[in-house]
Design an enzyme around this catalytic site. Sequence first.
Site, PDB file in Angstrom:
ATOM      1  CE  LYS A  61      -3.252  -2.190   3.061  1.00  0.00           C
ATOM      2  NZ  LYS A  61      -4.308  -1.993   4.075  1.00  0.00           N
ATOM      3  CE1 TYR A 102      -9.219  -2.919   1.491  1.00  0.00           C
ATOM      4  CE2 TYR A 102      -8.450  -0.959   0.360  1.00  0.00           C
ATOM      5  CZ  TYR A 102      -8.190  -2.101   1.107  1.00  0.00           C
ATOM      6  OH  TYR A 102      -6.889  -2.410   1.464  1.00  0.00           O
ATOM      7  CG  ASN A 111      -2.912  -2.393   7.621  1.00  0.00           C
ATOM      8  OD1 ASN A 111      -2.929  -1.836   6.521  1.00  0.00           O
ATOM      9  ND2 ASN A 111      -3.875  -3.178   8.037  1.00  0.00           N
ATOM     10  CG  HIS A 171      -5.265  -6.218   0.104  1.00  0.00           C
ATOM     11  ND1 HIS A 171      -6.405  -6.271   0.877  1.00  0.00           N
ATOM     12  CD2 HIS A 171      -5.454  -7.101  -0.910  1.00  0.00           C
ATOM     13  CE1 HIS A 171      -7.260  -7.127   0.330  1.00  0.00           C
ATOM     14  NE2 HIS A 171      -6.702  -7.650  -0.748  1.00  0.00           N
ATOM     15  CD  GLU A 196      -9.041  -9.297  -2.789  1.00  0.00           C
ATOM     16  OE1 GLU A 196      -9.820  -8.965  -1.876  1.00  0.00           O
ATOM     17  OE2 GLU A 196      -7.847  -9.600  -2.574  1.00  0.00           O
TER      18      GLU A 196
HETATM   19  P1  IDP Z   1      -7.070  -6.847   6.068  1.00  0.00           P
HETATM   20  O1  IDP Z   1      -6.344  -5.815   5.239  1.00  0.00           O
HETATM   21  O2  IDP Z   1      -6.169  -7.444   7.103  1.00  0.00           O
HETATM   22  O3  IDP Z   1      -7.781  -7.882   5.238  1.00  0.00           O
HETATM   23  P2  IDP Z   1      -9.714  -5.684   6.604  1.00  0.00           P
HETATM   24  O4  IDP Z   1     -10.501  -5.913   7.853  1.00  0.00           O
HETATM   25  O5  IDP Z   1     -10.189  -6.322   5.350  1.00  0.00           O
HETATM   26  O6  IDP Z   1      -8.185  -6.067   6.923  1.00  0.00           O
HETATM   27  O7  IDP Z   1      -9.646  -4.107   6.402  1.00  0.00           O
HETATM   28  C1  IDP Z   1      -9.112  -3.575   5.216  1.00  0.00           C
HETATM   29  C2  IDP Z   1      -8.171  -2.441   5.550  1.00  0.00           C
HETATM   30  O8  IDP Z   1      -8.931  -1.374   6.094  1.00  0.00           O
HETATM   31  C3  IDP Z   1      -7.122  -2.764   6.620  1.00  0.00           C
HETATM   32  O9  IDP Z   1      -5.973  -3.408   6.101  1.00  0.00           O
HETATM   33  C4  IDP Z   1      -6.804  -1.389   7.140  1.00  0.00           C
HETATM   34  O10 IDP Z   1      -5.896  -0.703   6.257  1.00  0.00           O
HETATM   35  C5  IDP Z   1      -8.158  -0.690   7.062  1.00  0.00           C
HETATM   36  N1  IDP Z   1      -8.867  -0.748   8.347  1.00  0.00           N
HETATM   37  C6  IDP Z   1      -9.523  -1.807   8.864  1.00  0.00           C
HETATM   38  N2  IDP Z   1     -10.051  -1.508  10.072  1.00  0.00           N
HETATM   39  C7  IDP Z   1      -9.693  -0.228  10.309  1.00  0.00           C
HETATM   40  C8  IDP Z   1      -9.922   0.674  11.394  1.00  0.00           C
HETATM   41  O11 IDP Z   1     -10.554   0.337  12.404  1.00  0.00           O
HETATM   42  N3  IDP Z   1      -9.402   1.937  11.273  1.00  0.00           N
HETATM   43  C9  IDP Z   1      -8.691   2.331  10.186  1.00  0.00           C
HETATM   44  N4  IDP Z   1      -8.452   1.518   9.135  1.00  0.00           N
HETATM   45  C10 IDP Z   1      -8.940   0.260   9.210  1.00  0.00           C
HETATM   46 MG    MG Z   2      -9.440  -7.734   4.025  1.00  0.00          MG
END
Ligand code: IDP
Ligand code: MG
Length: 150
Positions: free
Chosen positions: A9, A49, A112, A115, A126
């Site tokens: 990302k 998303y 983080n 993805h 995807e």
């Molecule tokens: P993942 O990337 O580990 O699959 P997901 O739950 O699918 O996690 O969420 C997608 C992305 O959305 C996360 O990687 C993160 O960047 C963002 N995200 C998820 N939850 C939060 C939050 O509570 N605050 C801010 N960003 C979030």
């Molecule tokens: Mg996810």
Amino acid sequence: MERSLVLVKPDGVQRALVGEVVSRLERRGLRLVAAKFMAVSRELAETHYAIHKGRPFYDGLIAYIISAPVMAMVWEGPNAVAAIRQTMGATRPTEAAPGSLRHDFALEVGRNLTHASDTVENGEKETALWFTKNELVDWTREADRWVFEK
Ligand code: IDP
Ligand code: MG
């Protein structure tokens, strides 16, 4: 053979961690199928998303993912989906296992780094969303028989 979309990302690109992510996936034994460095359109970000639409973090997530280029890739291997998610670590970096990318390089869920597809079905979906068929490289790696059991 399972496939997963992997994105480094915008924070990973800006922090020069593309090589680190690629290196860890290569060392794990996964096989690279496709890669492109690209700016993400709002439309693609919203489709990718879509499942998170309506969540409080959704607008920030879309803004984050289009804020700078990403390195988009497809990786494959036996159990690739679980293996790659394990290499990435839990979504929240403070819950990610020591040694995982998110543990080692991140602090906040909204920054983080990566993805990865969360199911085999989403790995296929995807891959098709981010890459055309022509961009997927079908190849045999010399080391395959030393990494893949069958
Ligand atoms: P993942 O990337 O580990 O699959 P997901 O739950 O699918 O996690 O969420 C997608 C992305 O959305 C996360 O990687 C993160 O960047 C963002 N995200 C998820 N939850 C939060 C939050 O509570 N605050 C801010 N960003 C979030
Ligand atoms: Mg996810």
